[in-house]
Design a protein around this motif. Structure first.
Motif, mmCIF file in Angstrom:
data_model
loop_
_atom_site.group_PDB
_atom_site.id
_atom_site.type_symbol
_atom_site.label_atom_id
_atom_site.label_comp_id
_atom_site.label_asym_id
_atom_site.label_seq_id
_atom_site.Cartn_x
_atom_site.Cartn_y
_atom_site.Cartn_z
ATOM 1 N N TRP A 32 -7.898 -24.090 34.814
ATOM 2 C CA TRP A 32 -8.977 -23.191 35.248
ATOM 3 C C TRP A 32 -8.565 -21.721 35.443
ATOM 4 O O TRP A 32 -9.308 -20.824 35.076
ATOM 5 C CB TRP A 32 -9.654 -23.714 36.520
ATOM 6 N N PRO A 33 -7.325 -21.417 35.902
ATOM 7 C CA PRO A 33 -7.021 -19.972 36.076
ATOM 8 C C PRO A 33 -6.842 -19.227 34.759
ATOM 9 O O PRO A 33 -6.814 -17.997 34.729
ATOM 10 C CB PRO A 33 -5.706 -19.979 36.864
ATOM 11 N N PHE A 34 -6.686 -19.974 33.652
ATOM 12 C CA PHE A 34 -6.262 -19.381 32.384
ATOM 13 C C PHE A 34 -7.327 -19.387 31.294
ATOM 14 O O PHE A 34 -7.076 -19.002 30.162
ATOM 15 C CB PHE A 34 -4.988 -20.102 31.903
ATOM 16 N N PRO A 37 -9.882 -14.072 30.534
ATOM 17 C CA PRO A 37 -9.032 -12.979 31.023
ATOM 18 C C PRO A 37 -9.193 -12.789 32.535
ATOM 19 O O PRO A 37 -10.290 -12.957 33.065
ATOM 20 C CB PRO A 37 -9.577 -11.756 30.275
ATOM 21 N N VAL A 38 -8.099 -12.466 33.239
ATOM 22 C CA VAL A 38 -8.175 -12.193 34.678
ATOM 23 C C VAL A 38 -9.138 -11.016 34.888
ATOM 24 O O VAL A 38 -9.077 -10.012 34.170
ATOM 25 C CB VAL A 38 -6.782 -11.875 35.262
ATOM 26 N N ASN A 39 -10.025 -11.137 35.867
ATOM 27 C CA ASN A 39 -11.033 -10.112 36.128
ATOM 28 C C ASN A 39 -10.410 -8.952 36.922
ATOM 29 O O ASN A 39 -10.042 -9.114 38.095
ATOM 30 C CB ASN A 39 -12.173 -10.771 36.939
ATOM 31 N N GLN A 42 -11.967 -8.212 40.244
ATOM 32 C CA GLN A 42 -11.621 -9.196 41.274
ATOM 33 C C GLN A 42 -10.170 -9.008 41.714
ATOM 34 O O GLN A 42 -9.838 -9.196 42.881
ATOM 35 C CB GLN A 42 -11.824 -10.607 40.691
ATOM 36 N N PHE A 43 -9.297 -8.602 40.752
ATOM 37 C CA PHE A 43 -7.863 -8.437 41.051
ATOM 38 C C PHE A 43 -7.404 -7.071 40.534
ATOM 39 O O PHE A 43 -6.780 -6.977 39.476
ATOM 40 C CB PHE A 43 -7.049 -9.559 40.396
ATOM 41 N N PRO A 44 -7.723 -5.965 41.263
ATOM 42 C CA PRO A 44 -7.420 -4.607 40.793
ATOM 43 C C PRO A 44 -5.945 -4.379 40.475
ATOM 44 O O PRO A 44 -5.622 -3.638 39.547
ATOM 45 C CB PRO A 44 -7.871 -3.721 41.951
ATOM 46 N N PHE A 88 2.615 -12.584 38.882
ATOM 47 C CA PHE A 88 1.539 -12.120 39.769
ATOM 48 C C PHE A 88 1.262 -13.069 40.939
ATOM 49 O O PHE A 88 0.654 -12.662 41.932
ATOM 50 C CB PHE A 88 0.251 -11.933 38.947
ATOM 51 N N ASN A 89 1.701 -14.314 40.848
ATOM 52 C CA ASN A 89 1.352 -15.310 41.862
ATOM 53 C C ASN A 89 2.580 -15.958 42.480
ATOM 54 O O ASN A 89 3.552 -16.239 41.800
ATOM 55 C CB ASN A 89 0.483 -16.409 41.227
ATOM 56 N N GLU A 90 2.483 -16.231 43.807
ATOM 57 C CA GLU A 90 3.544 -16.991 44.493
ATOM 58 C C GLU A 90 3.626 -18.384 43.875
ATOM 59 O O GLU A 90 2.595 -18.958 43.516
ATOM 60 C CB GLU A 90 3.186 -17.140 45.972
HETATM 61 C C1 LIG Z 1 -4.152 -16.173 35.884
HETATM 62 N N1 LIG Z 1 -4.717 -15.823 37.176
HETATM 63 C C2 LIG Z 1 -5.952 -16.294 37.505
HETATM 64 C C3 LIG Z 1 -6.517 -15.993 38.721
HETATM 65 C C4 LIG Z 1 -7.869 -16.547 39.075
HETATM 66 O O1 LIG Z 1 -8.237 -16.646 40.221
HETATM 67 N N2 LIG Z 1 -8.636 -16.980 38.047
HETATM 68 C C5 LIG Z 1 -9.848 -17.754 38.254
HETATM 69 C C6 LIG Z 1 -11.007 -16.909 38.675
HETATM 70 N N3 LIG Z 1 -12.204 -17.685 38.950
HETATM 71 C C7 LIG Z 1 -12.230 -19.069 38.397
HETATM 72 C C8 LIG Z 1 -13.711 -19.366 38.221
HETATM 73 C C9 LIG Z 1 -14.413 -18.069 38.199
HETATM 74 C C10 LIG Z 1 -13.345 -16.998 38.315
HETATM 75 C C11 LIG Z 1 -5.794 -15.191 39.648
HETATM 76 C C12 LIG Z 1 -4.547 -14.720 39.291
HETATM 77 C C13 LIG Z 1 -3.985 -15.037 38.039
HETATM 78 O O2 LIG Z 1 -2.856 -14.641 37.692
#
Ligand SMILES: Cn1cc(C(=O)NCCN2CCCC2)ccc1=O
Length: 117
Positions: A32-34, A37-39, A42-44, A88-90
């Motif tokens: 789901w995170p991939f 593209p990262v928004n 949402q993540f400036p 970018f993530n722990e």
């Molecule tokens: C790859 N990556 C992903 C995120 C993330 O939170 N992606 C999901 C965002 N939501 C999932 C459903 C709607 C939007 C954060 C940091 C990161 O490095």
């Protein structure tokens, strides 16, 4: 000539394997995170720290547009996704753990398909 035809056939077989593994990663519970593209809204900070963002949808479009010439090029983009994720993530976070799980899934599957295809 004959040799060129053989190489072209192998080439397209390789891309079939790439499409298959990308489909499997798209459906994976930890993908789901991939998926997109990262928004940046949402993540400036993402745009500042990650020079080369990558995601499964972008890769699907690159496959469609024949932008991967070898399996190696394809694998490099997959590894970019998970390297960006670690940057970018722990490790001990939802997204960080998903990244480690997905990288493991990819590398195991990649070797498997390399041997059997
Ligand atoms: C790859 N990556 C992903 C995120 C993330 O939170 N992606 C999901 C965002 N939501 C999932 C459903 C709607 C939007 C954060 C940091 C990161 O490095």
């Amino acid at each position: 000539d004959q040799e060129k035809k053989k190489q072209a056939a192998e080439q397209s077989e390789d891309m079939t394997v790439c499409r298959l593994i990308l489909t499997e990663m798209d459906k994976h519970d930890d993908g789901w995170p991939f998926l997109k593209p990262v928004n940046f809204k949402q993540f400036p900070a993402y745009k500042k720290y990650i020079r080369q963002p990558m995601d499964f949808t972008t890769m699907k479009n690159k496959l469609r547009d024949n932008q991967y010439k070898t399996r190696g090029d394809f694998a490099a983009d997959v590894r970019l996704i998970f390297n960006n994720c670690q940057t970018f993530n722990e490790d001990d976070s939802e997204v960080g753990r998903a990244g480690h799980n997905m990288r493991k899934f990819f590398e195991v599957r990649w070797k498997q398909l390399l041997l059997t295809s």
